[in-house]
Design a protein around this motif. Structure first.
Motif, mmCIF file in Angstrom:
data_model
loop_
_atom_site.group_PDB
_atom_site.id
_atom_site.type_symbol
_atom_site.label_atom_id
_atom_site.label_comp_id
_atom_site.label_asym_id
_atom_site.label_seq_id
_atom_site.Cartn_x
_atom_site.Cartn_y
_atom_site.Cartn_z
ATOM 1 N N THR A 94 1.015 -1.173 -0.017
ATOM 2 C CA THR A 94 -0.015 -0.044 -0.002
ATOM 3 C C THR A 94 0.927 1.244 0.174
ATOM 4 O O THR A 94 0.527 1.953 -0.726
ATOM 5 C CB THR A 94 -0.932 0.124 1.212
ATOM 6 O OG1 THR A 94 -1.859 -1.082 1.264
ATOM 7 C CG2 THR A 94 -1.803 1.254 1.348
ATOM 8 N N ALA A 95 1.871 0.983 0.953
ATOM 9 C CA ALA A 95 2.739 2.402 1.278
ATOM 10 C C ALA A 95 3.433 2.641 -0.276
ATOM 11 O O ALA A 95 3.675 3.930 -0.768
ATOM 12 C CB ALA A 95 3.660 2.296 2.060
ATOM 13 N N LEU A 96 3.924 1.638 -0.975
ATOM 14 C CA LEU A 96 4.791 1.685 -2.321
ATOM 15 C C LEU A 96 3.806 2.248 -3.214
ATOM 16 O O LEU A 96 4.192 3.161 -4.028
ATOM 17 C CB LEU A 96 5.295 0.454 -2.604
ATOM 18 C CG LEU A 96 6.112 0.383 -3.955
ATOM 19 C CD1 LEU A 96 7.400 1.262 -3.815
ATOM 20 C CD2 LEU A 96 6.508 -0.926 -4.254
ATOM 21 N N ALA A 97 2.748 1.588 -3.307
ATOM 22 C CA ALA A 97 1.705 1.967 -4.306
ATOM 23 C C ALA A 97 1.381 3.466 -4.488
ATOM 24 O O ALA A 97 1.381 3.966 -5.378
ATOM 25 C CB ALA A 97 0.393 0.929 -4.635
ATOM 26 N N LEU A 98 0.726 3.782 -3.092
ATOM 27 C CA LEU A 98 0.320 5.254 -2.947
ATOM 28 C C LEU A 98 1.670 6.212 -2.886
ATOM 29 O O LEU A 98 1.522 7.357 -3.189
ATOM 30 C CB LEU A 98 -0.203 5.208 -1.311
ATOM 31 C CG LEU A 98 -1.741 4.594 -1.370
ATOM 32 C CD1 LEU A 98 -2.238 4.636 -0.085
ATOM 33 C CD2 LEU A 98 -2.443 5.348 -2.678
ATOM 34 N N GLY A 99 2.602 5.687 -2.511
ATOM 35 C CA GLY A 99 3.825 6.465 -2.537
ATOM 36 C C GLY A 99 4.222 6.960 -3.911
ATOM 37 O O GLY A 99 4.562 8.136 -4.242
ATOM 38 N N LEU A 100 4.371 5.961 -4.758
ATOM 39 C CA LEU A 100 4.755 6.268 -6.136
ATOM 40 C C LEU A 100 3.693 7.397 -6.786
ATOM 41 O O LEU A 100 3.928 8.362 -7.558
ATOM 42 C CB LEU A 100 4.541 5.024 -7.325
ATOM 43 C CG LEU A 100 5.678 3.814 -6.915
ATOM 44 C CD1 LEU A 100 5.621 2.806 -7.712
ATOM 45 C CD2 LEU A 100 7.099 4.698 -6.983
ATOM 46 N N LEU A 101 2.358 7.065 -6.648
ATOM 47 C CA LEU A 101 1.229 7.959 -7.201
ATOM 48 C C LEU A 101 1.565 9.349 -6.307
ATOM 49 O O LEU A 101 1.440 10.343 -6.920
ATOM 50 C CB LEU A 101 0.016 7.380 -6.848
ATOM 51 C CG LEU A 101 -1.201 8.454 -7.186
ATOM 52 C CD1 LEU A 101 -1.105 8.422 -8.796
ATOM 53 C CD2 LEU A 101 -2.719 7.696 -6.844
ATOM 54 N N GLY A 102 1.569 9.162 -4.891
ATOM 55 C CA GLY A 102 1.674 10.451 -4.122
ATOM 56 C C GLY A 102 2.959 11.471 -4.482
ATOM 57 O O GLY A 102 2.851 12.548 -4.540
ATOM 58 N N TRP A 103 4.071 10.853 -4.759
ATOM 59 C CA TRP A 103 5.138 11.567 -5.377
ATOM 60 C C TRP A 103 4.840 12.277 -6.664
ATOM 61 O O TRP A 103 5.476 13.285 -6.767
ATOM 62 C CB TRP A 103 6.379 10.488 -5.449
ATOM 63 C CG TRP A 103 7.625 11.160 -5.630
ATOM 64 C CD1 TRP A 103 8.442 11.550 -6.678
ATOM 65 C CD2 TRP A 103 8.460 11.718 -4.508
ATOM 66 N NE1 TRP A 103 9.494 12.165 -6.329
ATOM 67 C CE2 TRP A 103 9.566 12.793 -5.084
ATOM 68 C CE3 TRP A 103 8.428 12.187 -3.279
ATOM 69 C CZ2 TRP A 103 10.491 13.148 -4.716
ATOM 70 C CZ3 TRP A 103 9.311 12.657 -2.476
ATOM 71 C CH2 TRP A 103 10.377 13.241 -3.214
#
Length: 87
Positions: free
Chosen positions: A49-58
């Protein structure tokens, strides 16, 4: 970004306070609440979750998006680890 980090720290602090209050009411409950850190399924779900949202959030909000992705991953792992019997 300072406000984002402060708000994220408040969210994590609220979870710690919730644990402390539960521990006062029933000794040993704090350890059960944080056992999700040893549950590989919960940790993997939180990390994904953190990785997927992190890529989008970045891409959308740079550092602020990454901070909230980390908080979201932590909350997903916390929620998945609750209610599961001890192993």
């Amino acid at each position: 970004m300072g406000a984002t980090l402060l708000l994220a720290a408040i969210v994590v602090a609220a979870l710690v306070i919730k644990t402390a209050l539960a521990e006062l009411g029933e000794p040993g409950s704090g350890r059960r609440q944080w056992m999700f850190l040893t549950d590989s399924r919960a940790v993997v779900a939180g990390a994904v979750t953190a990785l997927a949202l992190g890529l989008l959030g970045w891409r959308v909000a740079e550092g602020e998006g990454a901070v909230w992705a980390g908080v979201a991953g932590f909350l997903v792992a916390f929620a998945m680890g609750q209610g599961r019997g001890s192993r």
